[in-house]
Design a protein around this motif. Sequence first.
Motif, PDB file in Angstrom:
ATOM      1  N   LEU A 255      40.505  34.796  31.180  1.00  0.00           N
ATOM      2  CA  LEU A 255      40.451  35.797  32.154  1.00  0.00           C
ATOM      3  C   LEU A 255      41.703  35.818  33.238  1.00  0.00           C
ATOM      4  CD1 LEU A 255      36.660  36.134  32.841  1.00  0.00           C
ATOM      5  CD2 LEU A 255      38.199  37.269  31.181  1.00  0.00           C
ATOM      6  N   GLU A 256      42.078  36.933  33.786  1.00  0.00           N
ATOM      7  CA  GLU A 256      42.822  37.095  34.772  1.00  0.00           C
ATOM      8  C   GLU A 256      42.651  38.247  35.664  1.00  0.00           C
ATOM      9  OE1 GLU A 256      46.643  37.933  32.495  1.00  0.00           O
ATOM     10  OE2 GLU A 256      45.704  39.130  31.365  1.00  0.00           O
ATOM     11  N   LYS A 257      43.275  38.152  36.738  1.00  0.00           N
ATOM     12  CA  LYS A 257      42.888  39.319  37.943  1.00  0.00           C
ATOM     13  C   LYS A 257      43.708  40.689  37.517  1.00  0.00           C
ATOM     14  CE  LYS A 257      41.974  39.944  42.784  1.00  0.00           C
ATOM     15  NZ  LYS A 257      40.533  40.306  42.488  1.00  0.00           N
ATOM     16  N   ARG A 258      42.927  41.848  37.554  1.00  0.00           N
ATOM     17  CA  ARG A 258      43.639  43.101  37.612  1.00  0.00           C
ATOM     18  C   ARG A 258      44.667  42.901  38.465  1.00  0.00           C
ATOM     19  NH1 ARG A 258      39.688  48.008  36.561  1.00  0.00           N
ATOM     20  NH2 ARG A 258      38.755  46.775  38.109  1.00  0.00           N
ATOM     21  N   ARG A 259      45.873  43.709  38.019  1.00  0.00           N
ATOM     22  CA  ARG A 259      47.093  43.722  39.159  1.00  0.00           C
ATOM     23  C   ARG A 259      47.055  45.242  39.557  1.00  0.00           C
ATOM     24  NH1 ARG A 259      52.049  40.349  36.220  1.00  0.00           N
ATOM     25  NH2 ARG A 259      51.063  38.258  36.664  1.00  0.00           N
TER      26      ARG A 259
ATOM     27  N   ASP B 173      37.001  42.973  38.134  1.00  0.00           N
ATOM     28  CA  ASP B 173      38.435  42.935  38.163  1.00  0.00           C
ATOM     29  C   ASP B 173      39.180  41.851  37.369  1.00  0.00           C
ATOM     30  OD1 ASP B 173      38.866  45.123  39.789  1.00  0.00           O
ATOM     31  OD2 ASP B 173      38.752  43.867  41.780  1.00  0.00           O
ATOM     32  N   LEU B 174      37.985  41.003  36.781  1.00  0.00           N
ATOM     33  CA  LEU B 174      38.521  39.933  35.791  1.00  0.00           C
ATOM     34  C   LEU B 174      38.712  40.236  34.417  1.00  0.00           C
ATOM     35  CD1 LEU B 174      36.575  36.701  37.330  1.00  0.00           C
ATOM     36  CD2 LEU B 174      39.188  37.524  37.567  1.00  0.00           C
ATOM     37  N   GLY B 175      39.666  40.298  33.838  1.00  0.00           N
ATOM     38  CA  GLY B 175      39.725  40.580  32.604  1.00  0.00           C
ATOM     39  C   GLY B 175      40.744  40.141  31.718  1.00  0.00           C
ATOM     40  N   ILE B 176      41.629  40.942  30.772  1.00  0.00           N
ATOM     41  CA  ILE B 176      42.584  40.568  30.117  1.00  0.00           C
ATOM     42  C   ILE B 176      43.501  41.760  29.816  1.00  0.00           C
ATOM     43  CG2 ILE B 176      43.693  39.608  27.731  1.00  0.00           C
ATOM     44  CD1 ILE B 176      40.613  38.602  27.121  1.00  0.00           C
TER      45      ILE B 176
ATOM     46  N   LYS C 215      42.858  48.977  44.213  1.00  0.00           N
ATOM     47  CA  LYS C 215      41.465  48.819  43.843  1.00  0.00           C
ATOM     48  C   LYS C 215      41.237  47.360  44.275  1.00  0.00           C
ATOM     49  CE  LYS C 215      40.931  52.399  40.322  1.00  0.00           C
ATOM     50  NZ  LYS C 215      40.591  52.739  38.875  1.00  0.00           N
ATOM     51  N   GLU C 216      41.753  46.678  45.054  1.00  0.00           N
ATOM     52  CA  GLU C 216      41.309  45.387  45.378  1.00  0.00           C
ATOM     53  C   GLU C 216      39.940  45.458  45.820  1.00  0.00           C
ATOM     54  OE1 GLU C 216      42.593  42.393  45.291  1.00  0.00           O
ATOM     55  OE2 GLU C 216      44.454  43.039  44.286  1.00  0.00           O
ATOM     56  N   SER C 217      39.176  44.439  45.482  1.00  0.00           N
ATOM     57  CA  SER C 217      37.767  44.494  45.810  1.00  0.00           C
ATOM     58  C   SER C 217      37.935  43.731  47.325  1.00  0.00           C
ATOM     59  CB  SER C 217      36.937  43.751  45.005  1.00  0.00           C
ATOM     60  OG  SER C 217      37.637  42.360  44.870  1.00  0.00           O
ATOM     61  N   SER C 218      36.674  44.230  47.959  1.00  0.00           N
ATOM     62  CA  SER C 218      36.539  44.052  49.504  1.00  0.00           C
ATOM     63  C   SER C 218      35.385  43.173  49.751  1.00  0.00           C
ATOM     64  CB  SER C 218      36.730  45.187  50.344  1.00  0.00           C
ATOM     65  OG  SER C 218      35.548  46.215  49.972  1.00  0.00           O
ATOM     66  N   GLY C 219      34.879  42.017  49.204  1.00  0.00           N
ATOM     67  CA  GLY C 219      34.054  41.402  49.286  1.00  0.00           C
ATOM     68  C   GLY C 219      32.430  41.715  48.402  1.00  0.00           C
TER      69      GLY C 219
END
Length: 678
Positions: A606-610, A626-629, A614-618
């Motif tokens: 798994l890697e973080k979406r770039r 936001d974790l995937g491939i 859409k950065e998550s805020s808590g």
Amino acid sequence: MQSPPTREVTQLCFNGCYPTQPEKPATVSKTPVNSRVEARRNFADTTSTSLFPNIDFNNPDSLPCLQEAFAQFIIAYPQYTETYQIDEIRFREYYNLSLSNQVCLDYIGIGLYSFSQLHNQLSQTYPFASTSTSPPQIPPHSSDFPVFHLSYKSVNLTRQLTEGGNESNLEMAIKNRIRDFLNISEDDYSLILTANRTSAFKLLAESYPFGSCKKLITVYDHDTEAIDTMISTSEKRGANSMTAEFTWPKLKIHASKLRSMITSKKIGSCKKGKGLFVFQLQSRVSGTRYSYQWMKVAQEHGWHVLLDACAVGPKDMDSLGLSIFQPDFLICSFYKVFGENPSGFGCLFVKKSVVSILEDCTAGIVSIVSAKKLFYMTDESSDVENELGSSSSSFTSRWEHGETSTSGIIKGTSAQKSEDSPYEIKQLQNVFEKQNVEKRIEIEELENVFEKLPMRGIKGMSVREKGNKPSEIEELEIISEKKPARNTRKRNSEVECRCLDQIDSVGLSLVNSRSRYLVNWLIQALSKLQHPNVDTRAPLVKIYGPKIKFDRGPALAFNVFDWKGEKVEPILIQKLADRKGISLSYGFLHHIWFPDKYANEKSVVLEKRRFEAKESSGNRKKEKGDLGIRVVTAAFGFIANFADAYRLWVFIAQFLDADFVEKERWRYTALNQNTVEF
């Protein structure tokens, strides 16, 4: 050997990929229905043993030539020759693909018109060399002209669904043709058009009663703008959204968890229903197929069902038939011309019995404006927003993350001079001016080659053993074959959607069979690419989702790894492929669940979406999403052929050369006198 030059690939395609002259074989033995499960059971073994047995390719120069690879392909899949009709259609109606040497594997969907139809109509109607300042002459039957414009209009949604609106004859004809193609009765469903796929999902999210029917379940193994928009809109209106998860490594639905979501009673349901269940029959990124029985389970537990048919095969709806499950809503999309112009529109079907549950809202929908009206209209019409932006040499930027949005991109215009023509006309003008005499000569040469091609024999299949039950896909094909052929002559004569007519004439069985052979051959071929000079077996390519499988979809998700085991970024592969005339896309697989035996792979895979937007805020739920491939995606459309799959294989094999990326960077800099960022 090195990859064949452009013209050689084209010639080889016509010598090897067209198994017959445009006349039907004298005798074509129908494969008995009882033999299909036998073939299905042996399919994976046949693929593995017949294609490159005990061979790994460690060098891009060691790959077989196109003719040799095609010969092996036919040995493994002799029934491919039965799809000769599609080769004929491609040769006759989509010759632009061969002449431009373009491989289009970057979107799934269904076109309305063929390139030949568009070219012929434009050539007759618009003499591009003319400098006349008067408006061009429209032929008497202008509704036959395949260029149309989309204009916005704001309406009351429920009123539009129940009463309809003022529709042009062209719009009514296209809608009727789409209903006929999808086997959807006007008595059961209302249809409205939207600017694109995402707009259709957003419109339903704005009108569905999430204030009382609070649940929303989505079943997608990949990130998609349309579903993100629906979730965001519905949550603002009070919905409690849930997403299905997919088990690693085959990316099948986590069945027990999804069933628990469907049957859960923690959140009370209203009298109108539990909520909205959003489902697709196959993943447009990984090619994983899902059982349509999930729709039945959801309906039995009080859910309204939205069927996303945008990635459904060209004839699957015809055989599946809405009479089996009757989803409450259905969304699909159509573009104009495959390989040339993927602009088009989205379709939202609403079952008439559920229109009353929708809440009143002012909806932005689109109308189809005929070419004749377009050339006399002023700038009063609104622009239709392009959902994913424009693209330069290919359509890849418009199909990011597996999206096949079909947004219109034409403005209203006065068309007083030829330079004021709509965007599409100017775009096509540039294409046709470059082709003209030279391409006509090449077409004639190819026709001469085509006429001399020998007939290929068609081998039968073994008899099926008793007691074997056909799969869902096989049942659909059996139903389709039993249905009488459609009489296209009786259709509305006001509009000709030649691509839809072509797909109708071929049928579900041949369309599915063709894509089945191509995608499984490519998977086997990619798995044979191995890095040289390493202690352990180091594959160049990693496939995500189903591997070699009879009933997988025609989409493929994969990544390329260098000899050190480091992943080559999908966006880089897409850009390099684009330079070779191969249009690919990229996507983001997410909501992946790792069983205990694969738990140690989770942190590695798994890697973080770039993307910062859409950065998550808590929000822990969003952080998990936001974790995937990140993956490269390729999709085989209706008229894809073996040469398309082969060219992609040859391109990917170039990454066996450790210096391939740096060589391409240097070549680009030398040709363009500037640097490029990968």
